[in-house]
Design a protein around this motif. Structure first.
Motif, PDB file in Angstrom:
ATOM      1  N   THR A 298      52.340  26.524  57.375  1.00 17.47           N
ATOM      2  CA  THR A 298      52.042  26.168  56.138  1.00 17.47           C
ATOM      3  C   THR A 298      50.591  26.569  55.747  1.00 17.47           C
ATOM      4  O   THR A 298      50.248  27.012  54.646  1.00 17.47           O
ATOM      5  N   GLN A 302      49.358  29.093  52.763  1.00 17.08           N
ATOM      6  CA  GLN A 302      48.238  28.785  51.824  1.00 17.08           C
ATOM      7  C   GLN A 302      47.039  29.682  51.896  1.00 17.08           C
ATOM      8  O   GLN A 302      46.475  29.967  50.832  1.00 17.08           O
ATOM      9  N   ALA A 305      48.206  32.643  49.749  1.00 17.09           N
ATOM     10  CA  ALA A 305      47.796  32.497  48.479  1.00 17.09           C
ATOM     11  C   ALA A 305      46.542  32.496  47.829  1.00 17.09           C
ATOM     12  O   ALA A 305      46.197  33.230  46.884  1.00 17.09           O
ATOM     13  N   VAL A 602      53.965  30.326  49.450  1.00 21.64           N
ATOM     14  CA  VAL A 602      53.068  29.154  49.242  1.00 21.64           C
ATOM     15  C   VAL A 602      53.894  28.087  48.384  1.00 21.64           C
ATOM     16  O   VAL A 602      53.822  26.831  48.728  1.00 21.64           O
TER      17      VAL A 602
END
Length: 722
Positions: A298, A302, A305, A602
């Motif tokens: 995760t 992120q 992105a 993302v």
């Protein structure tokens, strides 16, 4: 906080001390610095680490003082009122951080090779601090302005090709580290980097701890039928060391497959070993890594992105030779169907062997399972080529493989010579040290060899540099190879499998890459090349393991000294493509899983928490799922991709394309010779990262890489590899 650490930090940060204690503190601080082996360069040959002076209590003071020192150096560069120049900016950066570099180089080498509770605690305590320190350098706005200014006028600086590349690489790395982000985004990035550092440390420590804890206890020697007497004795000693007198212990390696599965006749025990291996990190309890995997993926999505990329694979591959996730997907997708088809053909042969055996014994048949593959592969190998691995081992004694094989080949190819030395300190009694001399008799490097598995050592095999070559610093290389060969019982010889032999040659290929480095700037030294290029020289060096003139020099019976019979040598070579469907499929399964995890965007976070289901779905979707051949690593113990090989495990097969082309070049140019070795060294091995990796390959080979030699080498051209 102890007094020594407090003084080191205070002195490093220039903190004010009480007036009455200033003189005493200064004296004590100077004494502490003099006692700490990291505060100055080692006085041993080639700045070889002073292992006999290094204590765990030395690391924290050196880390703190080293980070503070480098931040002062960086601030001086960034705040320099003079206009930025190559010397006052990039050369100054290249020379910065001496204390920190010495301390972290040794520390992280020991974390892998010989860790303990104190070092694990330091790793956990400092992982986020090191990430924050890197961010403090890479996100320094004033510093980046100077690098940006140099980059914009780089063609007018009068630099040679290596200097120009240094400007470009520094600029690219600062951009990729977030130097152009807004202040708000920089703050977010720092938080992500700190959490990733902590999670990565926890993951790696869980993997190593569970490998040591998940051993298989066997009650009787009878259950170990198929293992050699030496292997059974070693299992008994392993049990005794754990307080299990009278029992036997089979330790696990970090891979899915386990060596004992090749020989154990007890099918139920094989199943126990396999199921324990694949369950690591996913069965609950203190070592469960599933939640860590989900959170890491995760955060990586992120981070990608934030940096303007659709996923972490796109971000991570931008500075590799592959360049894009699409290119990696295309190559892996091209190989997968042929690999699985070959694995299925191999499985049919194994199933036929099972059926014949069961029928002859009057027993019911059973379907081939993952824990059967290695065992029946050895039976098929023996039937097809009239030999098995156990016939080879008496001819592969460790010291002979290293000195009469690996070193001998390096002498033939490059003119190198080696001399063992016993006067330098080592961090563990397993370690052997050699001086390495060039063809002209001058010292080229020092080589450290650490062959045995132990609980304090992580799994796998690797190379690292304790000292990297650089004309700027005047340093020559000190490099190390680490293997995980099971230690034999006391007084018994160390006899290797063929896989362990080729691994020894492989890792020395990395060592050669480090030792031959001939660059100006530390940034480009040795193996500081793209991740999907770094395995290439090591894979090339494997080709000499079965070169007849080399094999004949080291493959001698450990008791009689008799050479391995020519007929057996011929069988080794003939069997080279045997079981390649399995080998390629298990590797591709892991490589494609790596890509699947890191191609999560993302918009798909949080990443899946059911790691097992994600794996099954991904393997099936990519056409690489085949139940008898699980991936070489399951995600929950896939340390490569939680560390430096994130979105990069494909690099082994990508590099093997270059390797297969290079092996073909050597064969077409007369094979093993000084002329060929010197050409390889001059055009590629000595250049480190000082030029574009594919440019170096073209300079060596005279053409772009082609995939056909790899397909032929792996037996993926449609033939059955028989």
């Amino acid at each position: 906080m102890n007094t020594r650490l407090a003084l080191a930090i205070a002195l490093a940060l220039g903190a004010a001390l009480p007036a009455g204690s200033q003189a005493a503190a200064t004296t004590a601080g100077q004494a502490a610095q003099q006692a700490n082996p990291f505060f100055a360069e080692s006085t041993l040959p080639l700045h070889y680490p002073q292992f006999d002076r290094i204590h765990d209590s030395d690391f924290a003071p050196a880390f703190d003082a080293g980070m503070a020192q480098q931040l002062r150096e960086v601030a001086a560069i960034a705040d320099n009122p003079d206009a930025p120049t190559f010397d006052n900016t990039l050369i100054a950066l290249e020379k910065s951080g001496g204390i920190l570099d010495r301390a972290t180089t040794v520390f992280f080498s020991l974390i892998g090779a010989d860790t303990n509770d104190a070092r694990r605690k330091l790793q956990a305590d400092y992982s986020a601090r090191f990430a924050a320190h890197s961010d403090a350098v890479n996100l320094n706005g004033k510093l980046f302005e100077r690098i940006q200014a140099l980059h914009e006028k780089r063609d007018t600086l009068g630099l040679d090709a290596e200097g120009l590349r240094l400007v470009e690489k520094y600029h690219d790395n600062f951009v990729r580290a977030g130097a152009q982000l807004s202040d708000a985004d920089k703050a977010t990035l720092k938080e992500i980097n700190a959490e990733l550092a902590n999670l990565g440390t926890r993951f790696s420590q869980n993997v190593q701890a569970e490998v040591n804890a998940a051993y298989i206890v066997v009650d009787s020697a009878a259950e170990l039928d198929g293992l050699s007497a030496g292997q059974i004795a070693a299992a008994g000693e392993a049990a005794k060391a754990r307080g299990l007198e009278g029992k036997y212990v089979i330790a696990l390696l970090n891979t899915t497959g386990q060596p004992a599965l090749s020989n154990l006749t007890n099918r139920a025990l094989r199943q126990r070993i396999h199921e324990a291996s694949v369950a690591r990190g996913s069965k609950g309890g203190e070592y469960d890594n599933t939640a860590l995997v989900s959170r890491i993926m995760t955060l990586r999505a992120q981070k990608a992105a934030l940096m303007g990329f659709p996923n972490y694979a796109a971000y991570g591959l931008g500075n590799q030779t592959a360049k894009t996730a699409e290119a990696v997907n295309a190559m892996l997708g091209q190989l997968a169907p042929a690999a699985v088809a070959n694995a299925r053909r191999e499985a049919a042969d194994l199933q036929a062997m099972i059926d014949r055996e069961q029928q002859a014994a009057g027993k019911p048949g059973f379907e081939l399972q993952p824990w059967d593959w290695a065992f029946y592969t050895e039976k098929v190998r023996q039937a097809r080529y009239d030999f098995d691995e156990s016939q080879l081992k008496p001819y592969f004694e460790l010291k002979s493989v290293l000195e009469n094989g690996v070193f001998f080949a390096a002498g033939k190819e490059f003119g190198l010579s080696f001399k063992q030395r016993t006067d330098l300190p080592v961090y563990h009694e397993d370690v052997t040290v050699y001086d390495v001399f060039d063809a002209d008799g001058s010292q080229l490097a020092i080589f450290i060899f650490d062959p045995y598995a132990r609980e304090s050592k992580r799994g796998g095999a690797w190379m690292n540099a304790y000292v990297s070559q650089s004309a700027l610093t005047g340093n020559k290389p000190v490099v190390a190879n680490h293997l995980n060969i099971p230690r034999p019982p006391a007084g018994q010889p160390t006899l290797l499998t063929w896989d362990e032999v080729t691994t020894t040659f492989h890792e020395f290929g990395h060592a050669l890459h480090g030792m031959f480095s001939d660059v100006t700037y530390p940034y480009f030294s040795g193996t500081a090349v793209p991740r999907d290029f770094v395995e290439f020289p090591s894979q090339v060096n494997e080709m000499w393991a079965d070169e007849p003139s080399i094999l004949a020099n080291y493959a001698k019976h450990h008791q009689t000294g008799a050479a391995m019979p020519q007929a057996l040598l011929d069988k080794v070579v003939a069997a080279a493509k045997f079981n390649q469907g399995f080998a390629t499929t298990e590797y591709l399964g892991a490589a494609m899983l790596d890509q699947r995890w890191h191609q999560i965007g993302v918009d798909q976070v949080p990443a899946p928490q059911d790691v097992v289901k994600f794996e099954q779905d991904a393997l099936a979707s990519d056409g690489i799922f085949y139940a008898p051949v699980p991936p070489r690593y399951r995600t929950t113990y896939f340390s490569h991709i939680m560390g430096g090989y994130s979105a990069g495990y494909y690099a082994y097969i990508w590099s093997e394309v270059l390797d297969a082309n290079t092996q073909k070049w050597f064969r077409e140019h007369g094979g093993l010779s000084r002329a060929n070795g010197d050409h390889f060294r001059k055009t590629l091995l000595s250049r480190g990262g000082s030029a574009d990796a594919m440019e170096l390959f073209r300079n060596f080979a005279g053409h772009d890489p082609q995939i056909e030699p790899l397909l032929e080498k792996r037996g993926l051209t449609g033939a059955e590899g028989r």
